[in-house]
Design an enzyme around this catalytic site. Sequence first.
Site, PDB file in Angstrom:
ATOM      1  CG  ASP A  91      -4.551  -0.057   4.333  1.00 47.01           C
ATOM      2  OD1 ASP A  91      -3.552   0.593   4.702  1.00 47.01           O
ATOM      3  OD2 ASP A  91      -4.508  -0.877   3.380  1.00 47.01           O
ATOM      4  CG  HIS A 106      -7.517   7.023  -4.086  1.00 45.86           C
ATOM      5  ND1 HIS A 106      -7.175   5.884  -4.772  1.00 45.86           N
ATOM      6  CD2 HIS A 106      -7.278   8.055  -4.921  1.00 45.86           C
ATOM      7  CE1 HIS A 106      -6.733   6.230  -5.989  1.00 45.86           C
ATOM      8  NE2 HIS A 106      -6.784   7.530  -6.087  1.00 45.86           N
TER       9      HIS A 106
HETATM   10  P1  OAD Z   1      -5.659  -2.977  -7.959  1.00 48.41           P
HETATM   11  O1  OAD Z   1      -6.548  -4.029  -7.403  1.00 48.41           O
HETATM   12  O2  OAD Z   1      -6.053  -2.335  -9.236  1.00 48.41           O
HETATM   13  O3  OAD Z   1      -4.199  -3.561  -8.183  1.00 48.41           O
HETATM   14  C1  OAD Z   1      -3.577  -4.335  -7.188  1.00 48.41           C
HETATM   15  C2  OAD Z   1      -2.197  -4.710  -7.655  1.00 48.41           C
HETATM   16  O4  OAD Z   1      -1.576  -5.416  -6.592  1.00 48.41           O
HETATM   17  C3  OAD Z   1      -2.177  -5.629  -8.877  1.00 48.41           C
HETATM   18  O5  OAD Z   1      -1.234  -5.147  -9.824  1.00 48.41           O
HETATM   19  C4  OAD Z   1      -1.747  -6.979  -8.304  1.00 48.41           C
HETATM   20  O6  OAD Z   1      -0.958  -7.746  -9.211  1.00 48.41           O
HETATM   21  C5  OAD Z   1      -0.921  -6.545  -7.108  1.00 48.41           C
HETATM   22  N1  OAD Z   1      -0.842  -7.541  -6.019  1.00 48.41           N
HETATM   23  C6  OAD Z   1      -1.720  -8.509  -5.673  1.00 48.41           C
HETATM   24  N2  OAD Z   1      -1.262  -9.190  -4.599  1.00 48.41           N
HETATM   25  C7  OAD Z   1      -0.075  -8.624  -4.274  1.00 48.41           C
HETATM   26  C8  OAD Z   1       0.885  -8.869  -3.250  1.00 48.41           C
HETATM   27  N3  OAD Z   1       0.714  -9.826  -2.342  1.00 48.41           N
HETATM   28  N4  OAD Z   1       1.993  -8.100  -3.221  1.00 48.41           N
HETATM   29  C9  OAD Z   1       2.176  -7.107  -4.138  1.00 48.41           C
HETATM   30  N5  OAD Z   1       1.312  -6.832  -5.118  1.00 48.41           N
HETATM   31  C10 OAD Z   1       0.204  -7.587  -5.180  1.00 48.41           C
HETATM   32  O7  OAD Z   1      -5.435  -1.896  -6.793  1.00 48.41           O
HETATM   33  P2  OAD Z   1      -4.873  -0.389  -6.889  1.00 48.41           P
HETATM   34  O8  OAD Z   1      -3.933  -0.249  -8.032  1.00 48.41           O
HETATM   35  O9  OAD Z   1      -4.430  -0.011  -5.544  1.00 48.41           O
HETATM   36  O10 OAD Z   1      -9.638   3.644  -5.447  1.00 48.41           O
HETATM   37  O11 OAD Z   1      -6.208   0.385  -7.232  1.00 48.41           O
HETATM   38  C11 OAD Z   1      -6.194   1.776  -7.347  1.00 48.41           C
HETATM   39  C12 OAD Z   1      -7.493   2.356  -6.882  1.00 48.41           C
HETATM   40  O12 OAD Z   1      -8.583   1.712  -7.547  1.00 48.41           O
HETATM   41  C13 OAD Z   1      -7.790   2.145  -5.413  1.00 48.41           C
HETATM   42  O13 OAD Z   1      -7.162   3.090  -4.592  1.00 48.41           O
HETATM   43  C14 OAD Z   1      -9.280   2.245  -5.350  1.00 48.41           C
HETATM   44  C15 OAD Z   1      -9.649   1.461  -6.583  1.00 48.41           C
HETATM   45  O14 OAD Z   1     -10.851   1.772  -7.162  1.00 48.41           O
HETATM   46  C16 OAD Z   1     -10.783   4.085  -4.901  1.00 48.41           C
HETATM   47  O15 OAD Z   1     -11.619   3.370  -4.394  1.00 48.41           O
HETATM   48  C17 OAD Z   1     -10.938   5.564  -4.974  1.00 48.41           C
END
Ligand code: OAD
Length: 236
Positions: A91, A106
């Site tokens: 985003d 990404h």
């Molecule tokens: P995840 O969905 O794996 O992790 C999201 C994290 O955000 C988790 O640790 C949650 O506990 C936390 N979370 C949830 N709500 C929240 C809030 N309100 N405030 C703070 N934290 C919160 O997402 P990413 O780690 O970003 O890649 O995933 C990494 C990559 O996997 C993405 O960029 C995407 C995905 O596949 C691609 O598509 C290439």
Amino acid sequence: MNKQKIVVLSGAGVSAESGLSTFRDNGGLWCNIDPMKVASIQGWLQNPRLVLDFYNERRAQLETAQPNKAHKIIAELEKNYDVAVITQNVDNLHERAGSTRVLHLHGELTKVRPENSYTEQDNFSESKIIDIGYKKIHYGDEDKTGVQLRPHIVFFGEAVPNIETAARLVELSDILIIIGTSMQVYPAASLYSFTKPTTPIYVIDPKEVAIKDPRFIHIKQKASDGMETLITVNGF
Ligand code: OAD
């Protein structure tokens, strides 16, 4: 005096309070759809229409989403610090909140590129990237040279061209803030290991993350509250 360098490494959780789904939480995007079908190079080759639709929908959601308090506090850090945001998010909410230095690991939802846009060095050919804003892309939409357009997204199975730049930024940081990422996707998850031994590492996430490191100072709150805590308690 030189400003201290802050690097913010963000993931989907920083945009959750803006109404954009995370991936791996209960009800997250990957609970409802197989990432290999819509976010991998194999998925793209097998069913490009499905992939284009998936990202068309996410682009449409982004058009109406607004940056939240966490994005805004991160942007405001630039008043007193030299800040670089490295985001796994596709985003544009960091930019819309006012952050001026955002490195997307990404890719970006509002951009597309032709299928032949990877160079032999596994890098993007920057000149082939096209800004489409919030428009839809359909199968059959081509660039000027007649090559099918694809989302400007790093699919699973592809190299992450910005990872070396990101590692250099982390290496030079005086403070690292990791926010809203489960730290399950590599190479992004290993970036923290490039910090100097003296660099404090704050992790803002309401849940445990996949990596345990004694240097992590875990603020177990949602992104907005966590950033608020960080600036008030630590006087940033
Ligand atoms: P995840 O969905 O794996 O992790 C999201 C994290 O955000 C988790 O640790 C949650 O506990 C936390 N979370 C949830 N709500 C929240 C809030 N309100 N405030 C703070 N934290 C919160 O997402 P990413 O780690 O970003 O890649 O995933 C990494 C990559 O996997 C993405 O960029 C995407 C995905 O596949 C691609 O598509 C290439």
